[in-house]
Write an enzyme that holds these catalytic residues in place. Structure first.
Site, mmCIF file in Angstrom:
data_model
loop_
_atom_site.group_PDB
_atom_site.id
_atom_site.type_symbol
_atom_site.label_atom_id
_atom_site.label_comp_id
_atom_site.label_asym_id
_atom_site.label_seq_id
_atom_site.Cartn_x
_atom_site.Cartn_y
_atom_site.Cartn_z
ATOM 1 N N LYS A 490 70.192 47.892 -24.829
ATOM 2 C CA LYS A 490 69.585 49.222 -24.707
ATOM 3 C C LYS A 490 69.586 49.908 -26.067
ATOM 4 O O LYS A 490 70.350 49.514 -26.967
ATOM 5 C CB LYS A 490 70.383 50.038 -23.698
ATOM 6 C CG LYS A 490 71.852 50.190 -24.082
ATOM 7 C CD LYS A 490 72.678 50.784 -22.963
ATOM 8 C CE LYS A 490 74.124 50.908 -23.416
ATOM 9 N NZ LYS A 490 75.035 51.201 -22.316
ATOM 10 N N ARG A 588 78.685 59.380 -12.998
ATOM 11 C CA ARG A 588 77.433 59.520 -13.736
ATOM 12 C C ARG A 588 76.301 59.114 -12.792
ATOM 13 O O ARG A 588 75.628 59.970 -12.241
ATOM 14 C CB ARG A 588 77.472 58.632 -14.994
ATOM 15 C CG ARG A 588 76.331 58.841 -15.945
ATOM 16 C CD ARG A 588 76.549 58.108 -17.269
ATOM 17 N NE ARG A 588 76.545 56.648 -17.141
ATOM 18 C CZ ARG A 588 76.667 55.827 -18.182
ATOM 19 N NH1 ARG A 588 76.821 56.306 -19.413
ATOM 20 N NH2 ARG A 588 76.648 54.529 -18.006
ATOM 21 N N TYR A 716 70.715 72.636 -51.318
ATOM 22 C CA TYR A 716 70.403 73.838 -50.538
ATOM 23 C C TYR A 716 71.582 74.801 -50.450
ATOM 24 O O TYR A 716 72.729 74.373 -50.317
ATOM 25 C CB TYR A 716 70.021 73.451 -49.107
ATOM 26 C CG TYR A 716 68.624 72.898 -48.996
ATOM 27 C CD1 TYR A 716 67.520 73.644 -49.404
ATOM 28 C CD2 TYR A 716 68.416 71.635 -48.463
ATOM 29 C CE1 TYR A 716 66.237 73.138 -49.280
ATOM 30 C CE2 TYR A 716 67.131 71.114 -48.335
ATOM 31 C CZ TYR A 716 66.044 71.879 -48.750
ATOM 32 O OH TYR A 716 64.788 71.365 -48.634
ATOM 33 N N MET A 765 66.912 66.371 -45.641
ATOM 34 C CA MET A 765 66.213 65.593 -44.619
ATOM 35 C C MET A 765 66.016 64.134 -45.048
ATOM 36 O O MET A 765 66.266 63.209 -44.280
ATOM 37 C CB MET A 765 64.854 66.223 -44.317
ATOM 38 C CG MET A 765 64.158 65.568 -43.141
ATOM 39 S SD MET A 765 62.505 66.218 -42.858
ATOM 40 C CE MET A 765 62.845 67.869 -42.283
HETATM 41 C C1 LIG Z 1 76.236 50.604 -22.395
HETATM 42 C C2 LIG Z 1 76.830 50.027 -21.201
HETATM 43 C C3 LIG Z 1 77.722 48.946 -21.290
HETATM 44 C C4 LIG Z 1 78.238 48.380 -22.582
HETATM 45 O O1 LIG Z 1 79.283 49.178 -23.071
HETATM 46 P P1 LIG Z 1 80.076 48.782 -24.405
HETATM 47 O O2 LIG Z 1 81.215 49.703 -24.444
HETATM 48 O O3 LIG Z 1 79.144 48.969 -25.513
HETATM 49 O O4 LIG Z 1 80.473 47.375 -24.217
HETATM 50 C C5 LIG Z 1 78.145 48.351 -20.106
HETATM 51 N N1 LIG Z 1 77.723 48.827 -18.907
HETATM 52 C C6 LIG Z 1 76.894 49.880 -18.794
HETATM 53 C C7 LIG Z 1 76.494 50.339 -17.436
HETATM 54 C C8 LIG Z 1 76.433 50.532 -19.924
HETATM 55 O O5 LIG Z 1 75.618 51.579 -19.802
#
Ligand SMILES: *Cc1c(COP(=O)(O)O)cnc(C)c1O
Length: 821
Positions: A490, A588, A716, A765
């Site tokens: 992701k 969550r 700045y 920036m």
């Molecule tokens: C991002 C995520 C992981 C991985 O977590 P890490 O701490 O990076 O290993 C595992 N499970 C879910 C549901 C996640 O969203």
């Protein structure tokens, strides 16, 4: 591939096979294979089932399907039933057998063998010697940095009668490893580059490490070394010695002065009563040492000083990297333009074959350096290799390739010179293709690479694919047999890349990939990723796309479940796989444990879906103070999934462990684990020091240097001030690149020429300013922002965040380069 062939019976003798089953005793072997994904010349290949991080015995059938009929296996894994009509040699240790065969092969040749070892510089010295000695010798050398217990035998296997000099690199990481290498290599000339702190863990002291490395030279006629690295208590083996050093006290003692204005080193030495002087364009001392080491080897080999001087003058910095970059016309460019020989071509072609993001694969290839009489045989091999790796287009440069044009069956164009190619490049219409650029040094293919690469922002995030693979394998070793592996890709693989990373994971046979949103999944599918892909937050408006691209949704609520079921057509070919998320305490997303019976009813009410997996997420798996809570989550998950499974009446995959839980809670592996940040080289906890390698390096450059007077301010709102007068450097990275404003005013540090220097004033920036007072730097100088000691963890700590935010915050306008070493 070697030109020499061995009969299978002869090999059985050489490797001490304890049991032999031969259906074809006349079989001949000239190719060694150990990776079922990279089989070439299968009929004359001998497959060694090596046991390392993966057990090669699991891939015997895949090798068999690729056409291999000759195998070397471990005694206890002797299993031939499914591979009829093949030859089997059984040995106690397959790696040892491979080494015995390599040793035997090496003994067939009595030309000189140079062996190079040391902590750093081995590969550079090997490549430079190759360049320096090539005019007189037909040299066989280790490909890339193939210098391990496996790399050395593969390197030696390339020796054949056409060559008259071998240059072999050897690396070790612990005591006892050199002996096996020495037995194989038996060098005539030994070269020790230097001794530094690499792999210190494997040795009790630096002396022990030095002694172990020197074992390689036990029977060498001559050993070349720098006495600075070998203390007086150590007995250097070998019949004769030749020493070199920067400073005094060696056979070749060189004075090296840095000329800051001209950005170069001046080297002076007295060789046999004659003063010698050389200026070289290198800016670092390590390159100077490597160069003097080559100088010493040339002296030992009897070269005259004028020849040595003129050749040393031509040395160039070397990149052994094979880089993957974004190209123009929707291409991906694999840049391996430094060297060209059969073995490195094969490595590059394998990498090209892994790339699936474009419909076409193109190779731009120059002539290989080779003695004229062998030309045809060589290009027959190359044509076979290109066909075997599915190349659809060849652009050949050089006279030999043009003469052998008829050998190449694919779409092919030929040019005599690189200039001619460059002039015609736009008309070639290379597009939507992965393009491998592979040229011998003299062809100057870096110009071709420049013409085809998309030139963008100078700030670059370099992703080390070797390190990524290493980390992947490190986590695999923690898994119980049969546990599946899902990798979280992701957020652009935690900032590191999309298909570039997914390709590698697919090649390494992970079981699942997971993205956050549907568009990320679609991008992977469009790049040829065929692994199952889970989408964690698919909105109902994206279900149609999700289904069209065969992505698998995470289902976390009744509303989502119903919406998804109604978006499936009633007469689907098979039930659609879904993944149920349970909330065991993260609060969550996910069903509540109390939802069990209603969930069961809903799931059983439809045959349009099938539960592929059920999972939950741990809230604090990396925090020992919350271990009791984590164990509660694991317990809750266990009972919930057991009840769900018995209610559903079928099996599904259960998973809860993220990176920290993989190392801290082995009991939570269930059927699968979800690896995230650990893959990218960051261990999210310090509970268990895993040997992870850092994957990403972020670097930029200096745009301008300014002298600042006492009392001046920088940036700045006049926030930046030095203590008195000084020098600042403006560099090309700012908060729009992901370098947070919180790094401003001295909180952040970057590395220039080995010095850690603080920021001055606010981060802008697109730029920021560094205090480089007292450091000799120039415009264009490289600046390291993240990497080595400036780890993601270190940067995160400095501004009170977590490494996840540092990595994913690096903006998409920062150019990514992927490389293998
Ligand atoms: C991002 C995520 C992981 C991985 O977590 P890490 O701490 O990076 O290993 C595992 N499970 C879910 C549901 C996640 O969203």
């Amino acid at each position: 591939m070697s030109n020499k062939v061995y009969n299978i019976k002869e090999i059985a003798d050489v490797i001490g096979a304890t049991s032999i089953q031969l259906v074809d005793p006349a079989a001949v072997i000239n190719t060694l294979a150990y990776d079922s994904r990279k089989i070439t010349n299968s009929r004359q290949a001998l497959f060694f089932a090596l046991v390392g991080r993966r057990d090669g015995h699991q891939f015997l059938q895949e090798a068999y399907r690729s056409g291999v009929r000759n195998f070397v296996v471990h005694a206890e894994a002797f299993e031939i039933a499914d591979c009829p009509h093949s030859n089997w040699l059984v040995v106690p240790n397959t790696l040892h057998a491979l080494q015995l065969l390599a040793a035997y092969h090496r003994r067939q040749f009595d030309y000189p063998v140079i062996a190079i070892t040391g902590s750093n510089g081995k590969t550079i010295v090997k490549e430079w010697l190759y360049q320096l000695l090539s005019p007189e010798y037909e040299i066989v050398r280790s490909p890339k940095s193939y210098n391990s217990q496996l790399g050395v035998p593969l390197s030696l296997w390339q020796m054949d009668a056409q060559h008259n000099l071998a240059i072999i690199e050897a690396g070790i990481s612990k005591v006892g490893e050199m002996e096996a290498i020495e037995v194989m290599v038996k060098p005539t000339l030994g070269v020790l580059t230097n001794i530094g702190h690499a792999h210190d863990d494997g040795f009790a002291s630096i002396q022990e490490k030095t002694r172990e490395k020197l074992r390689l030279f036990s029977v060498a006629d001559m050993v070349v070394y720098n006495p600075t690295y070998v203390d007086a208590t150590i007995a250097v083996p070998g019949r004769q010695h030749f020493t070199w050093t920067i400073g005094e006290g060696a056979t070749l003692s060189v004075d090296a002065h840095w000329q800051a204005k001209a950005q170069r080193y001046v080297l002076e030495a007295n060789v046999e009563g004659q003063a010698q002087r050389l200026t070289v364009p290198f800016t670092d001392r390590a390159s100077i040492e490597n160069l003097i080491c080559c100088w010493a080897v040339m002296l030992v080999m009897g070269y005259e000083m004028p020849v040595i001087m003129s050749r040393l003058q031509t040395l160039l910095p070397i990149s052994m990297r094979l880089e993957l970059k974004k190209g123009i016309n929707n291409c991906s460019i694999i840049d391996d333009s430094y060297s060209n020989d059969l073995s490195s071509l094969l490595i590059a072609l394998d990498f090209l074959k892994q790339q699936r993001q474009h419909p076409h694969r193109t190779v731009i290839l120059s002539d290989l350096p080779i003695a004229a009489q062998d030309t045809r045989a060589l290009y027959v091999k190359i044509a076979t290799m290109l066909e075997g790796k599915g190349i659809d287009r060849l652009v050949g440069v050089g006279e030999h390739l043009r003469q052998q044009a008829a050998l190449f069956q694919m779409d092919a164009q030929f040019f005599d010179t690189t200039e001619e190619l460059l002039a015609h490049l736009p008309q070639l219409g290379i597009q939507n293709s992965t393009v491998l650029i592979k040229g011998s040094r003299v062809f100057g293919f870096e110009r071709v690479s420049r013409a085809l690469t998309l030139q963008t922002h100078e700030t670059t995030l370099e992703i080390n694919l070797n390190a990524l693979e290493h980390n992947l394998n490190t986590y695999k070793t923690l898994l119980k047999p049969g546990t599946k592996l899902m990798v979280m890709v992701k957020a652009f693989s935690y900032g590191s890349g999309s298909f570039e990373i997914a390709n590698l994971l697919q090649f390494n046979k992970v079981d699942y990939l997971t993205v956050a949103y549907v568009d990320e999944g679609i991008a992977l599918r469009k790049s040829g990723i065929t692994l199952p892909i889970v989408v964690m937050s698919p909105g109902p408006e994206t279900f149609e796309q999700l289904i069209a691209y065969q992505l698998e949704p995470e289902i976390y609520s009744f509303a989502e479940l119903e919406a998804f079921m109604s978006s499936l057509s009633p007469a689907g070919p098979a039930p659609y796989p879904i993944h149920i998320k349970v909330d065991t305490g993260m609060h969550r997303l996910g069903f509540e444990p109390d939802d069990l019976s209603e969930l069961l009813t809903k799931l059983k009410s439809s045959d349009k879906i099938i539960v592929k997996s059920v999972f939950s997420h741990l809230a604090a798996s990396g925090s020992p103070e919350h271990d009791a809570f984590t164990l509660e989550q694991i317990g809750l998950f266990d009972s919930f999934t057991k009840n769900l499974a018995s209610g559903l009446g079928y099996h599904f995959v259960r998973h809860i462990a993220n990176t920290s839980a993989i190392s801290r809670f082995p009991q939570a592996q269930f059927d699968m684990v979800r690896l995230g940040i650990g893959l990218y080289g960051v261990s999210a906890d310090d509970y268990r020091a895993l040997p992870l390698q850092s994957v990403a390096r972020l670097r930029t450059g200096i745009t301008q240097i300014k002298r600042i007077k006492e009392g001046d301010t920088v940036g700045y709102n006049r926030k930046g001030r030095l203590n008195g007068e000084g020098t600042i450097a403006t560099v090309k990275i700012g908060y729009a690149d992901g370098y947070s404003r919180r790094f401003g005013n001295g909180v952040g540090k970057m590395r220039i020429k080995g010095h850690l220097v603080p920021t001055v004033g606010d981060i802008c920036m697109d730029m920021c300013m560094l205090d480089v007072t007292g450091i000799d730097v120039a415009v264009g100088e490289e600046v390291l922002v993240m990497g080595d000691e400036l780890s993601p963890e270190y940067l995160a700590k400095a501004i009170g965040t977590i490494p996840y935010e540092i990595l994913t915050g690096i903006s998409q306008r920062v150019r990514r380069i992927y490389y293998y070493e």
